[in-house]
Write a protein that holds these residues in place. Structure first.
Motif, PDB file in Angstrom:
ATOM      1  N   SER A  21       0.829  -1.222  -0.001  1.00  0.00           N
ATOM      2  CA  SER A  21      -0.100   0.294  -0.022  1.00  0.00           C
ATOM      3  C   SER A  21       0.873   1.027   0.072  1.00  0.00           C
ATOM      4  O   SER A  21       2.239   0.995  -0.144  1.00  0.00           O
ATOM      5  CB  SER A  21      -0.949  -0.051   1.252  1.00  0.00           C
ATOM      6  N   ASP A  22       0.400   2.394   0.080  1.00  0.00           N
ATOM      7  CA  ASP A  22       0.913   3.767   0.183  1.00  0.00           C
ATOM      8  C   ASP A  22       1.949   3.519   1.428  1.00  0.00           C
ATOM      9  O   ASP A  22       1.489   2.989   2.465  1.00  0.00           O
ATOM     10  CB  ASP A  22       0.043   4.723   0.177  1.00  0.00           C
ATOM     11  N   ASN A  23       3.043   4.041   1.572  1.00  0.00           N
ATOM     12  CA  ASN A  23       3.619   4.148   2.581  1.00  0.00           C
ATOM     13  C   ASN A  23       3.969   5.349   2.862  1.00  0.00           C
ATOM     14  O   ASN A  23       4.287   6.485   2.165  1.00  0.00           O
ATOM     15  CB  ASN A  23       5.055   3.320   2.479  1.00  0.00           C
ATOM     16  N   LEU A  24       4.246   5.768   4.628  1.00  0.00           N
ATOM     17  CA  LEU A  24       4.402   6.989   5.194  1.00  0.00           C
ATOM     18  C   LEU A  24       5.725   7.621   4.705  1.00  0.00           C
ATOM     19  O   LEU A  24       5.579   8.950   4.469  1.00  0.00           O
ATOM     20  CB  LEU A  24       4.339   6.855   6.435  1.00  0.00           C
ATOM     21  N   GLN A  25       6.687   7.050   4.519  1.00  0.00           N
ATOM     22  CA  GLN A  25       8.014   7.711   4.179  1.00  0.00           C
ATOM     23  C   GLN A  25       7.961   8.196   2.665  1.00  0.00           C
ATOM     24  O   GLN A  25       8.398   9.394   2.699  1.00  0.00           O
ATOM     25  CB  GLN A  25       9.019   6.681   4.366  1.00  0.00           C
ATOM     26  N   GLU A  26       7.329   7.665   1.841  1.00  0.00           N
ATOM     27  CA  GLU A  26       7.324   8.198   0.433  1.00  0.00           C
ATOM     28  C   GLU A  26       6.006   8.813  -0.121  1.00  0.00           C
ATOM     29  O   GLU A  26       5.950   9.798  -0.884  1.00  0.00           O
ATOM     30  CB  GLU A  26       7.620   7.061  -0.619  1.00  0.00           C
ATOM     31  N   LYS A  69       3.064  12.767  14.006  1.00  0.00           N
ATOM     32  CA  LYS A  69       2.897  13.633  12.723  1.00  0.00           C
ATOM     33  C   LYS A  69       1.381  13.759  12.065  1.00  0.00           C
ATOM     34  O   LYS A  69       0.978  14.674  11.685  1.00  0.00           O
ATOM     35  CB  LYS A  69       4.017  13.313  11.529  1.00  0.00           C
ATOM     36  N   LEU A  70       0.950  12.254  12.064  1.00  0.00           N
ATOM     37  CA  LEU A  70      -0.385  12.278  11.502  1.00  0.00           C
ATOM     38  C   LEU A  70      -1.164  12.814  12.564  1.00  0.00           C
ATOM     39  O   LEU A  70      -2.461  13.472  12.158  1.00  0.00           O
ATOM     40  CB  LEU A  70      -0.608  10.787  11.335  1.00  0.00           C
ATOM     41  N   ALA A  71      -1.018  12.583  14.072  1.00  0.00           N
ATOM     42  CA  ALA A  71      -2.020  13.300  14.756  1.00  0.00           C
ATOM     43  C   ALA A  71      -2.166  14.775  14.694  1.00  0.00           C
ATOM     44  O   ALA A  71      -3.363  15.583  14.810  1.00  0.00           O
ATOM     45  CB  ALA A  71      -1.505  12.914  16.226  1.00  0.00           C
ATOM     46  N   ALA A  72      -1.118  15.326  14.102  1.00  0.00           N
ATOM     47  CA  ALA A  72      -1.091  16.637  14.088  1.00  0.00           C
ATOM     48  C   ALA A  72      -1.822  17.286  12.735  1.00  0.00           C
ATOM     49  O   ALA A  72      -2.554  18.410  12.743  1.00  0.00           O
ATOM     50  CB  ALA A  72       0.427  17.515  13.581  1.00  0.00           C
ATOM     51  N   ASP A  73      -2.140  16.312  12.040  1.00  0.00           N
ATOM     52  CA  ASP A  73      -2.900  16.459  10.723  1.00  0.00           C
ATOM     53  C   ASP A  73      -4.671  15.873  10.867  1.00  0.00           C
ATOM     54  O   ASP A  73      -5.288  15.762   9.968  1.00  0.00           O
ATOM     55  CB  ASP A  73      -2.381  15.939   9.602  1.00  0.00           C
ATOM     56  N   GLY A  74      -4.604  15.489  12.201  1.00  0.00           N
ATOM     57  CA  GLY A  74      -6.089  15.119  12.546  1.00  0.00           C
ATOM     58  C   GLY A  74      -6.330  13.656  12.169  1.00  0.00           C
ATOM     59  O   GLY A  74      -7.538  13.254  12.027  1.00  0.00           O
ATOM     60  N   ILE A  75      -5.413  12.743  12.095  1.00  0.00           N
ATOM     61  CA  ILE A  75      -5.482  11.604  11.552  1.00  0.00           C
ATOM     62  C   ILE A  75      -4.787  10.559  12.821  1.00  0.00           C
ATOM     63  O   ILE A  75      -3.621  10.740  13.157  1.00  0.00           O
ATOM     64  CB  ILE A  75      -4.841  11.285  10.453  1.00  0.00           C
ATOM     65  N   PRO A 112       3.680   5.604  22.561  1.00  0.00           N
ATOM     66  CA  PRO A 112       2.291   5.776  23.119  1.00  0.00           C
ATOM     67  C   PRO A 112       1.082   6.524  22.250  1.00  0.00           C
ATOM     68  O   PRO A 112       0.121   6.466  22.618  1.00  0.00           O
ATOM     69  CB  PRO A 112       2.881   6.562  24.431  1.00  0.00           C
ATOM     70  N   ASN A 113       1.409   7.232  21.362  1.00  0.00           N
ATOM     71  CA  ASN A 113       0.327   7.896  20.514  1.00  0.00           C
ATOM     72  C   ASN A 113       0.030   6.934  19.572  1.00  0.00           C
ATOM     73  O   ASN A 113      -0.875   7.395  18.693  1.00  0.00           O
ATOM     74  CB  ASN A 113       0.868   9.078  19.771  1.00  0.00           C
ATOM     75  N   LEU A 114       0.528   5.690  19.169  1.00  0.00           N
ATOM     76  CA  LEU A 114       0.241   4.813  18.383  1.00  0.00           C
ATOM     77  C   LEU A 114      -1.023   3.787  18.801  1.00  0.00           C
ATOM     78  O   LEU A 114      -0.929   3.427  20.047  1.00  0.00           O
ATOM     79  CB  LEU A 114       1.250   3.861  17.863  1.00  0.00           C
ATOM     80  N   GLN A 115      -2.252   4.055  18.317  1.00  0.00           N
ATOM     81  CA  GLN A 115      -3.221   3.192  18.682  1.00  0.00           C
ATOM     82  C   GLN A 115      -3.394   1.926  18.117  1.00  0.00           C
ATOM     83  O   GLN A 115      -2.848   1.432  17.191  1.00  0.00           O
ATOM     84  CB  GLN A 115      -4.733   4.105  18.471  1.00  0.00           C
ATOM     85  N   GLU A 152      11.454  -2.629  19.996  1.00  0.00           N
ATOM     86  CA  GLU A 152      11.771  -1.236  20.316  1.00  0.00           C
ATOM     87  C   GLU A 152      12.118  -0.347  19.147  1.00  0.00           C
ATOM     88  O   GLU A 152      11.851   0.757  19.137  1.00  0.00           O
ATOM     89  CB  GLU A 152      12.524  -1.126  21.539  1.00  0.00           C
ATOM     90  N   THR A 153      13.194  -1.123  18.471  1.00  0.00           N
ATOM     91  CA  THR A 153      13.767  -0.069  17.329  1.00  0.00           C
ATOM     92  C   THR A 153      12.550   0.186  16.394  1.00  0.00           C
ATOM     93  O   THR A 153      12.459   1.364  15.828  1.00  0.00           O
ATOM     94  CB  THR A 153      14.869  -0.888  16.699  1.00  0.00           C
ATOM     95  N   TRP A 154      11.641  -0.773  16.144  1.00  0.00           N
ATOM     96  CA  TRP A 154      10.643  -0.467  15.165  1.00  0.00           C
ATOM     97  C   TRP A 154       9.639   0.719  15.872  1.00  0.00           C
ATOM     98  O   TRP A 154       9.256   1.451  15.013  1.00  0.00           O
ATOM     99  CB  TRP A 154       9.593  -1.735  14.778  1.00  0.00           C
ATOM    100  N   ALA A 155       9.152   0.385  17.070  1.00  0.00           N
ATOM    101  CA  ALA A 155       8.138   1.252  17.443  1.00  0.00           C
ATOM    102  C   ALA A 155       8.647   2.616  17.750  1.00  0.00           C
ATOM    103  O   ALA A 155       8.059   3.518  17.553  1.00  0.00           O
ATOM    104  CB  ALA A 155       7.852   0.683  19.032  1.00  0.00           C
ATOM    105  N   ALA A 156       9.909   2.758  18.059  1.00  0.00           N
ATOM    106  CA  ALA A 156      10.492   4.126  17.977  1.00  0.00           C
ATOM    107  C   ALA A 156      10.477   4.631  16.649  1.00  0.00           C
ATOM    108  O   ALA A 156      10.487   6.161  16.505  1.00  0.00           O
ATOM    109  CB  ALA A 156      12.146   4.048  18.449  1.00  0.00           C
ATOM    110  N   GLU A 157      10.678   3.869  15.653  1.00  0.00           N
ATOM    111  CA  GLU A 157      10.649   4.417  14.319  1.00  0.00           C
ATOM    112  C   GLU A 157       9.185   4.812  13.820  1.00  0.00           C
ATOM    113  O   GLU A 157       9.020   6.001  13.307  1.00  0.00           O
ATOM    114  CB  GLU A 157      11.124   3.624  13.113  1.00  0.00           C
ATOM    115  N   VAL A 158       8.142   4.190  14.328  1.00  0.00           N
ATOM    116  CA  VAL A 158       6.831   4.627  13.845  1.00  0.00           C
ATOM    117  C   VAL A 158       6.191   5.460  14.649  1.00  0.00           C
ATOM    118  O   VAL A 158       5.479   6.194  14.303  1.00  0.00           O
ATOM    119  CB  VAL A 158       5.990   3.113  13.965  1.00  0.00           C
ATOM    120  N   GLY A 159       6.763   5.730  15.937  1.00  0.00           N
ATOM    121  CA  GLY A 159       6.140   6.531  16.981  1.00  0.00           C
ATOM    122  C   GLY A 159       6.016   8.031  16.298  1.00  0.00           C
ATOM    123  O   GLY A 159       4.926   8.692  16.544  1.00  0.00           O
TER     124      GLY A 159
END
Length: 283
Positions: free
Chosen positions: A76-81, A127-133, A162-165, A115-122
């Motif tokens: 699917s579309d990815n957040l990085q690109e 950023k998405l929360a700041a855009d209302g998502i 912690p902001n990842l639901q 932990e490394t993956w979670a630190a990357e996704v957090g």
């Protein structure tokens, strides 16, 4: 009451063959209120058809699937690109949730890797929360694995990001060895999306009996212990009359019927059976 929708992964072949809008029309006839889009390209044709479905059929787009970054599992579309496109698609379709369907396999192998993956996704969740998502993470059975420190993979993700639901797949929770009601209670407040998928134990296959007869006992035993299927809702062993209210109390805003494999049945028939059962218990 949370919307009762469908995970569109079940219908990816039908979308490819018939088009998105005709599939949405069939779902409307089955009393489906919303969809989650996964494993279907979010190209202009499909996005425009989804927008038409929102406008003309009243079917909400509850969530879109995203990957964290490009890779072999990114279908699917990815957040990085594609971050700006993802946000634009959400705004165009009125979507408040995006979801990551699975962490990479190499993130599951150790506490440090998780932990490394979670630190990357957090930061992406922030950023998405700041855009209302709201960004959600979808579990499988492996996410109930406990590391030596006593933390489940789910616990690690929650601690580090912690902001990842969460999008809770109740079948995979059951398969992971945790009672779904316990899981919903323990993670209450962060369970925003729910996959409604039943858990069926099949009969002992003839192949197992043949192996036992041939004296290949351990091979037969392997077949015996792997007699689990994804089931139409109401045709398995899960207590949906208790689970759905508990999921809503835990914060769920969307329920998505899902069945990973339909074992030769038409997926529309499976969805119909699931939807009729859910209506029979008040959903």
């Amino acid at each position: 009451m949370a919307d009762m929708g469908v995970q569109m992964m079940m219908l990816k072949d039908q979308v490819a063959e018939e088009g998105m809008y005709p599939v949405l029309e069939k779902l409307k006839e089955l009393d489906i209120a919303s969809v989650e889009v996964s494993q279907i390209p979010m190209d202009e044709e499909n996005t425009a058809a989804l927008k038409r479905g929102v406008r003309e059929l009243g079917i909400a787009v509850g969530a879109l699937s995203v990957a964290l970054k490009p890779g072999p599992m990114a279908n699917s579309d990815n957040l990085q690109e594609h971050y700006d496109k993802i946000v634009a698609d959400c705004r165009r379709l009125g979507v408040n949730f995006v979801r990551i369907g699975m962490m990479p396999f190499d993130a599951m192998v150790s506490l440090e890797a998780t932990e490394t993956w979670a630190a990357e996704v957090g930061p992406w969740a922030d950023k998405l929360a700041a855009d209302g998502i709201t960004l959600c993470y979808h579990n499988h059975h492996v996410d109930l694995h406990k590391y030596a420190n006593g933390e489940r993979i789910f616990d690690v993700v929650r601690r580090v990001a912690p902001n990842l639901q969460f999008e809770v797949d109740l079948h995979w929770v059951q398969r992971g060895g945790m009672a779904p009601l316990d899981m919903l209670k323990e993670y209450s407040g962060v369970c925003r999306l729910i996959h409604v998928k039943d858990y069926r134990v099949t009969s002992l296959p003839q192949e197992a009996m043949d192996l036992f007869t041939e004296g290949r006992v351990m091979e037969g035993y392997d077949k015996f212990v792997n007699i689990i299927e994804f089931a139409e809702v109401g045709q398995g062993n899960m207590n949906w009359a208790d689970l759905l209210p508990a999921a809503q109390a835990a914060g769920a805003e969307f329920f998505f019927i899902e069945q990973d494999l339909t074992y030769g049945r038409d997926p529309f028939d499976c969805i119909r059976d699931s939807r009729e059962y859910l209506a029979s218990i008040g959903w």
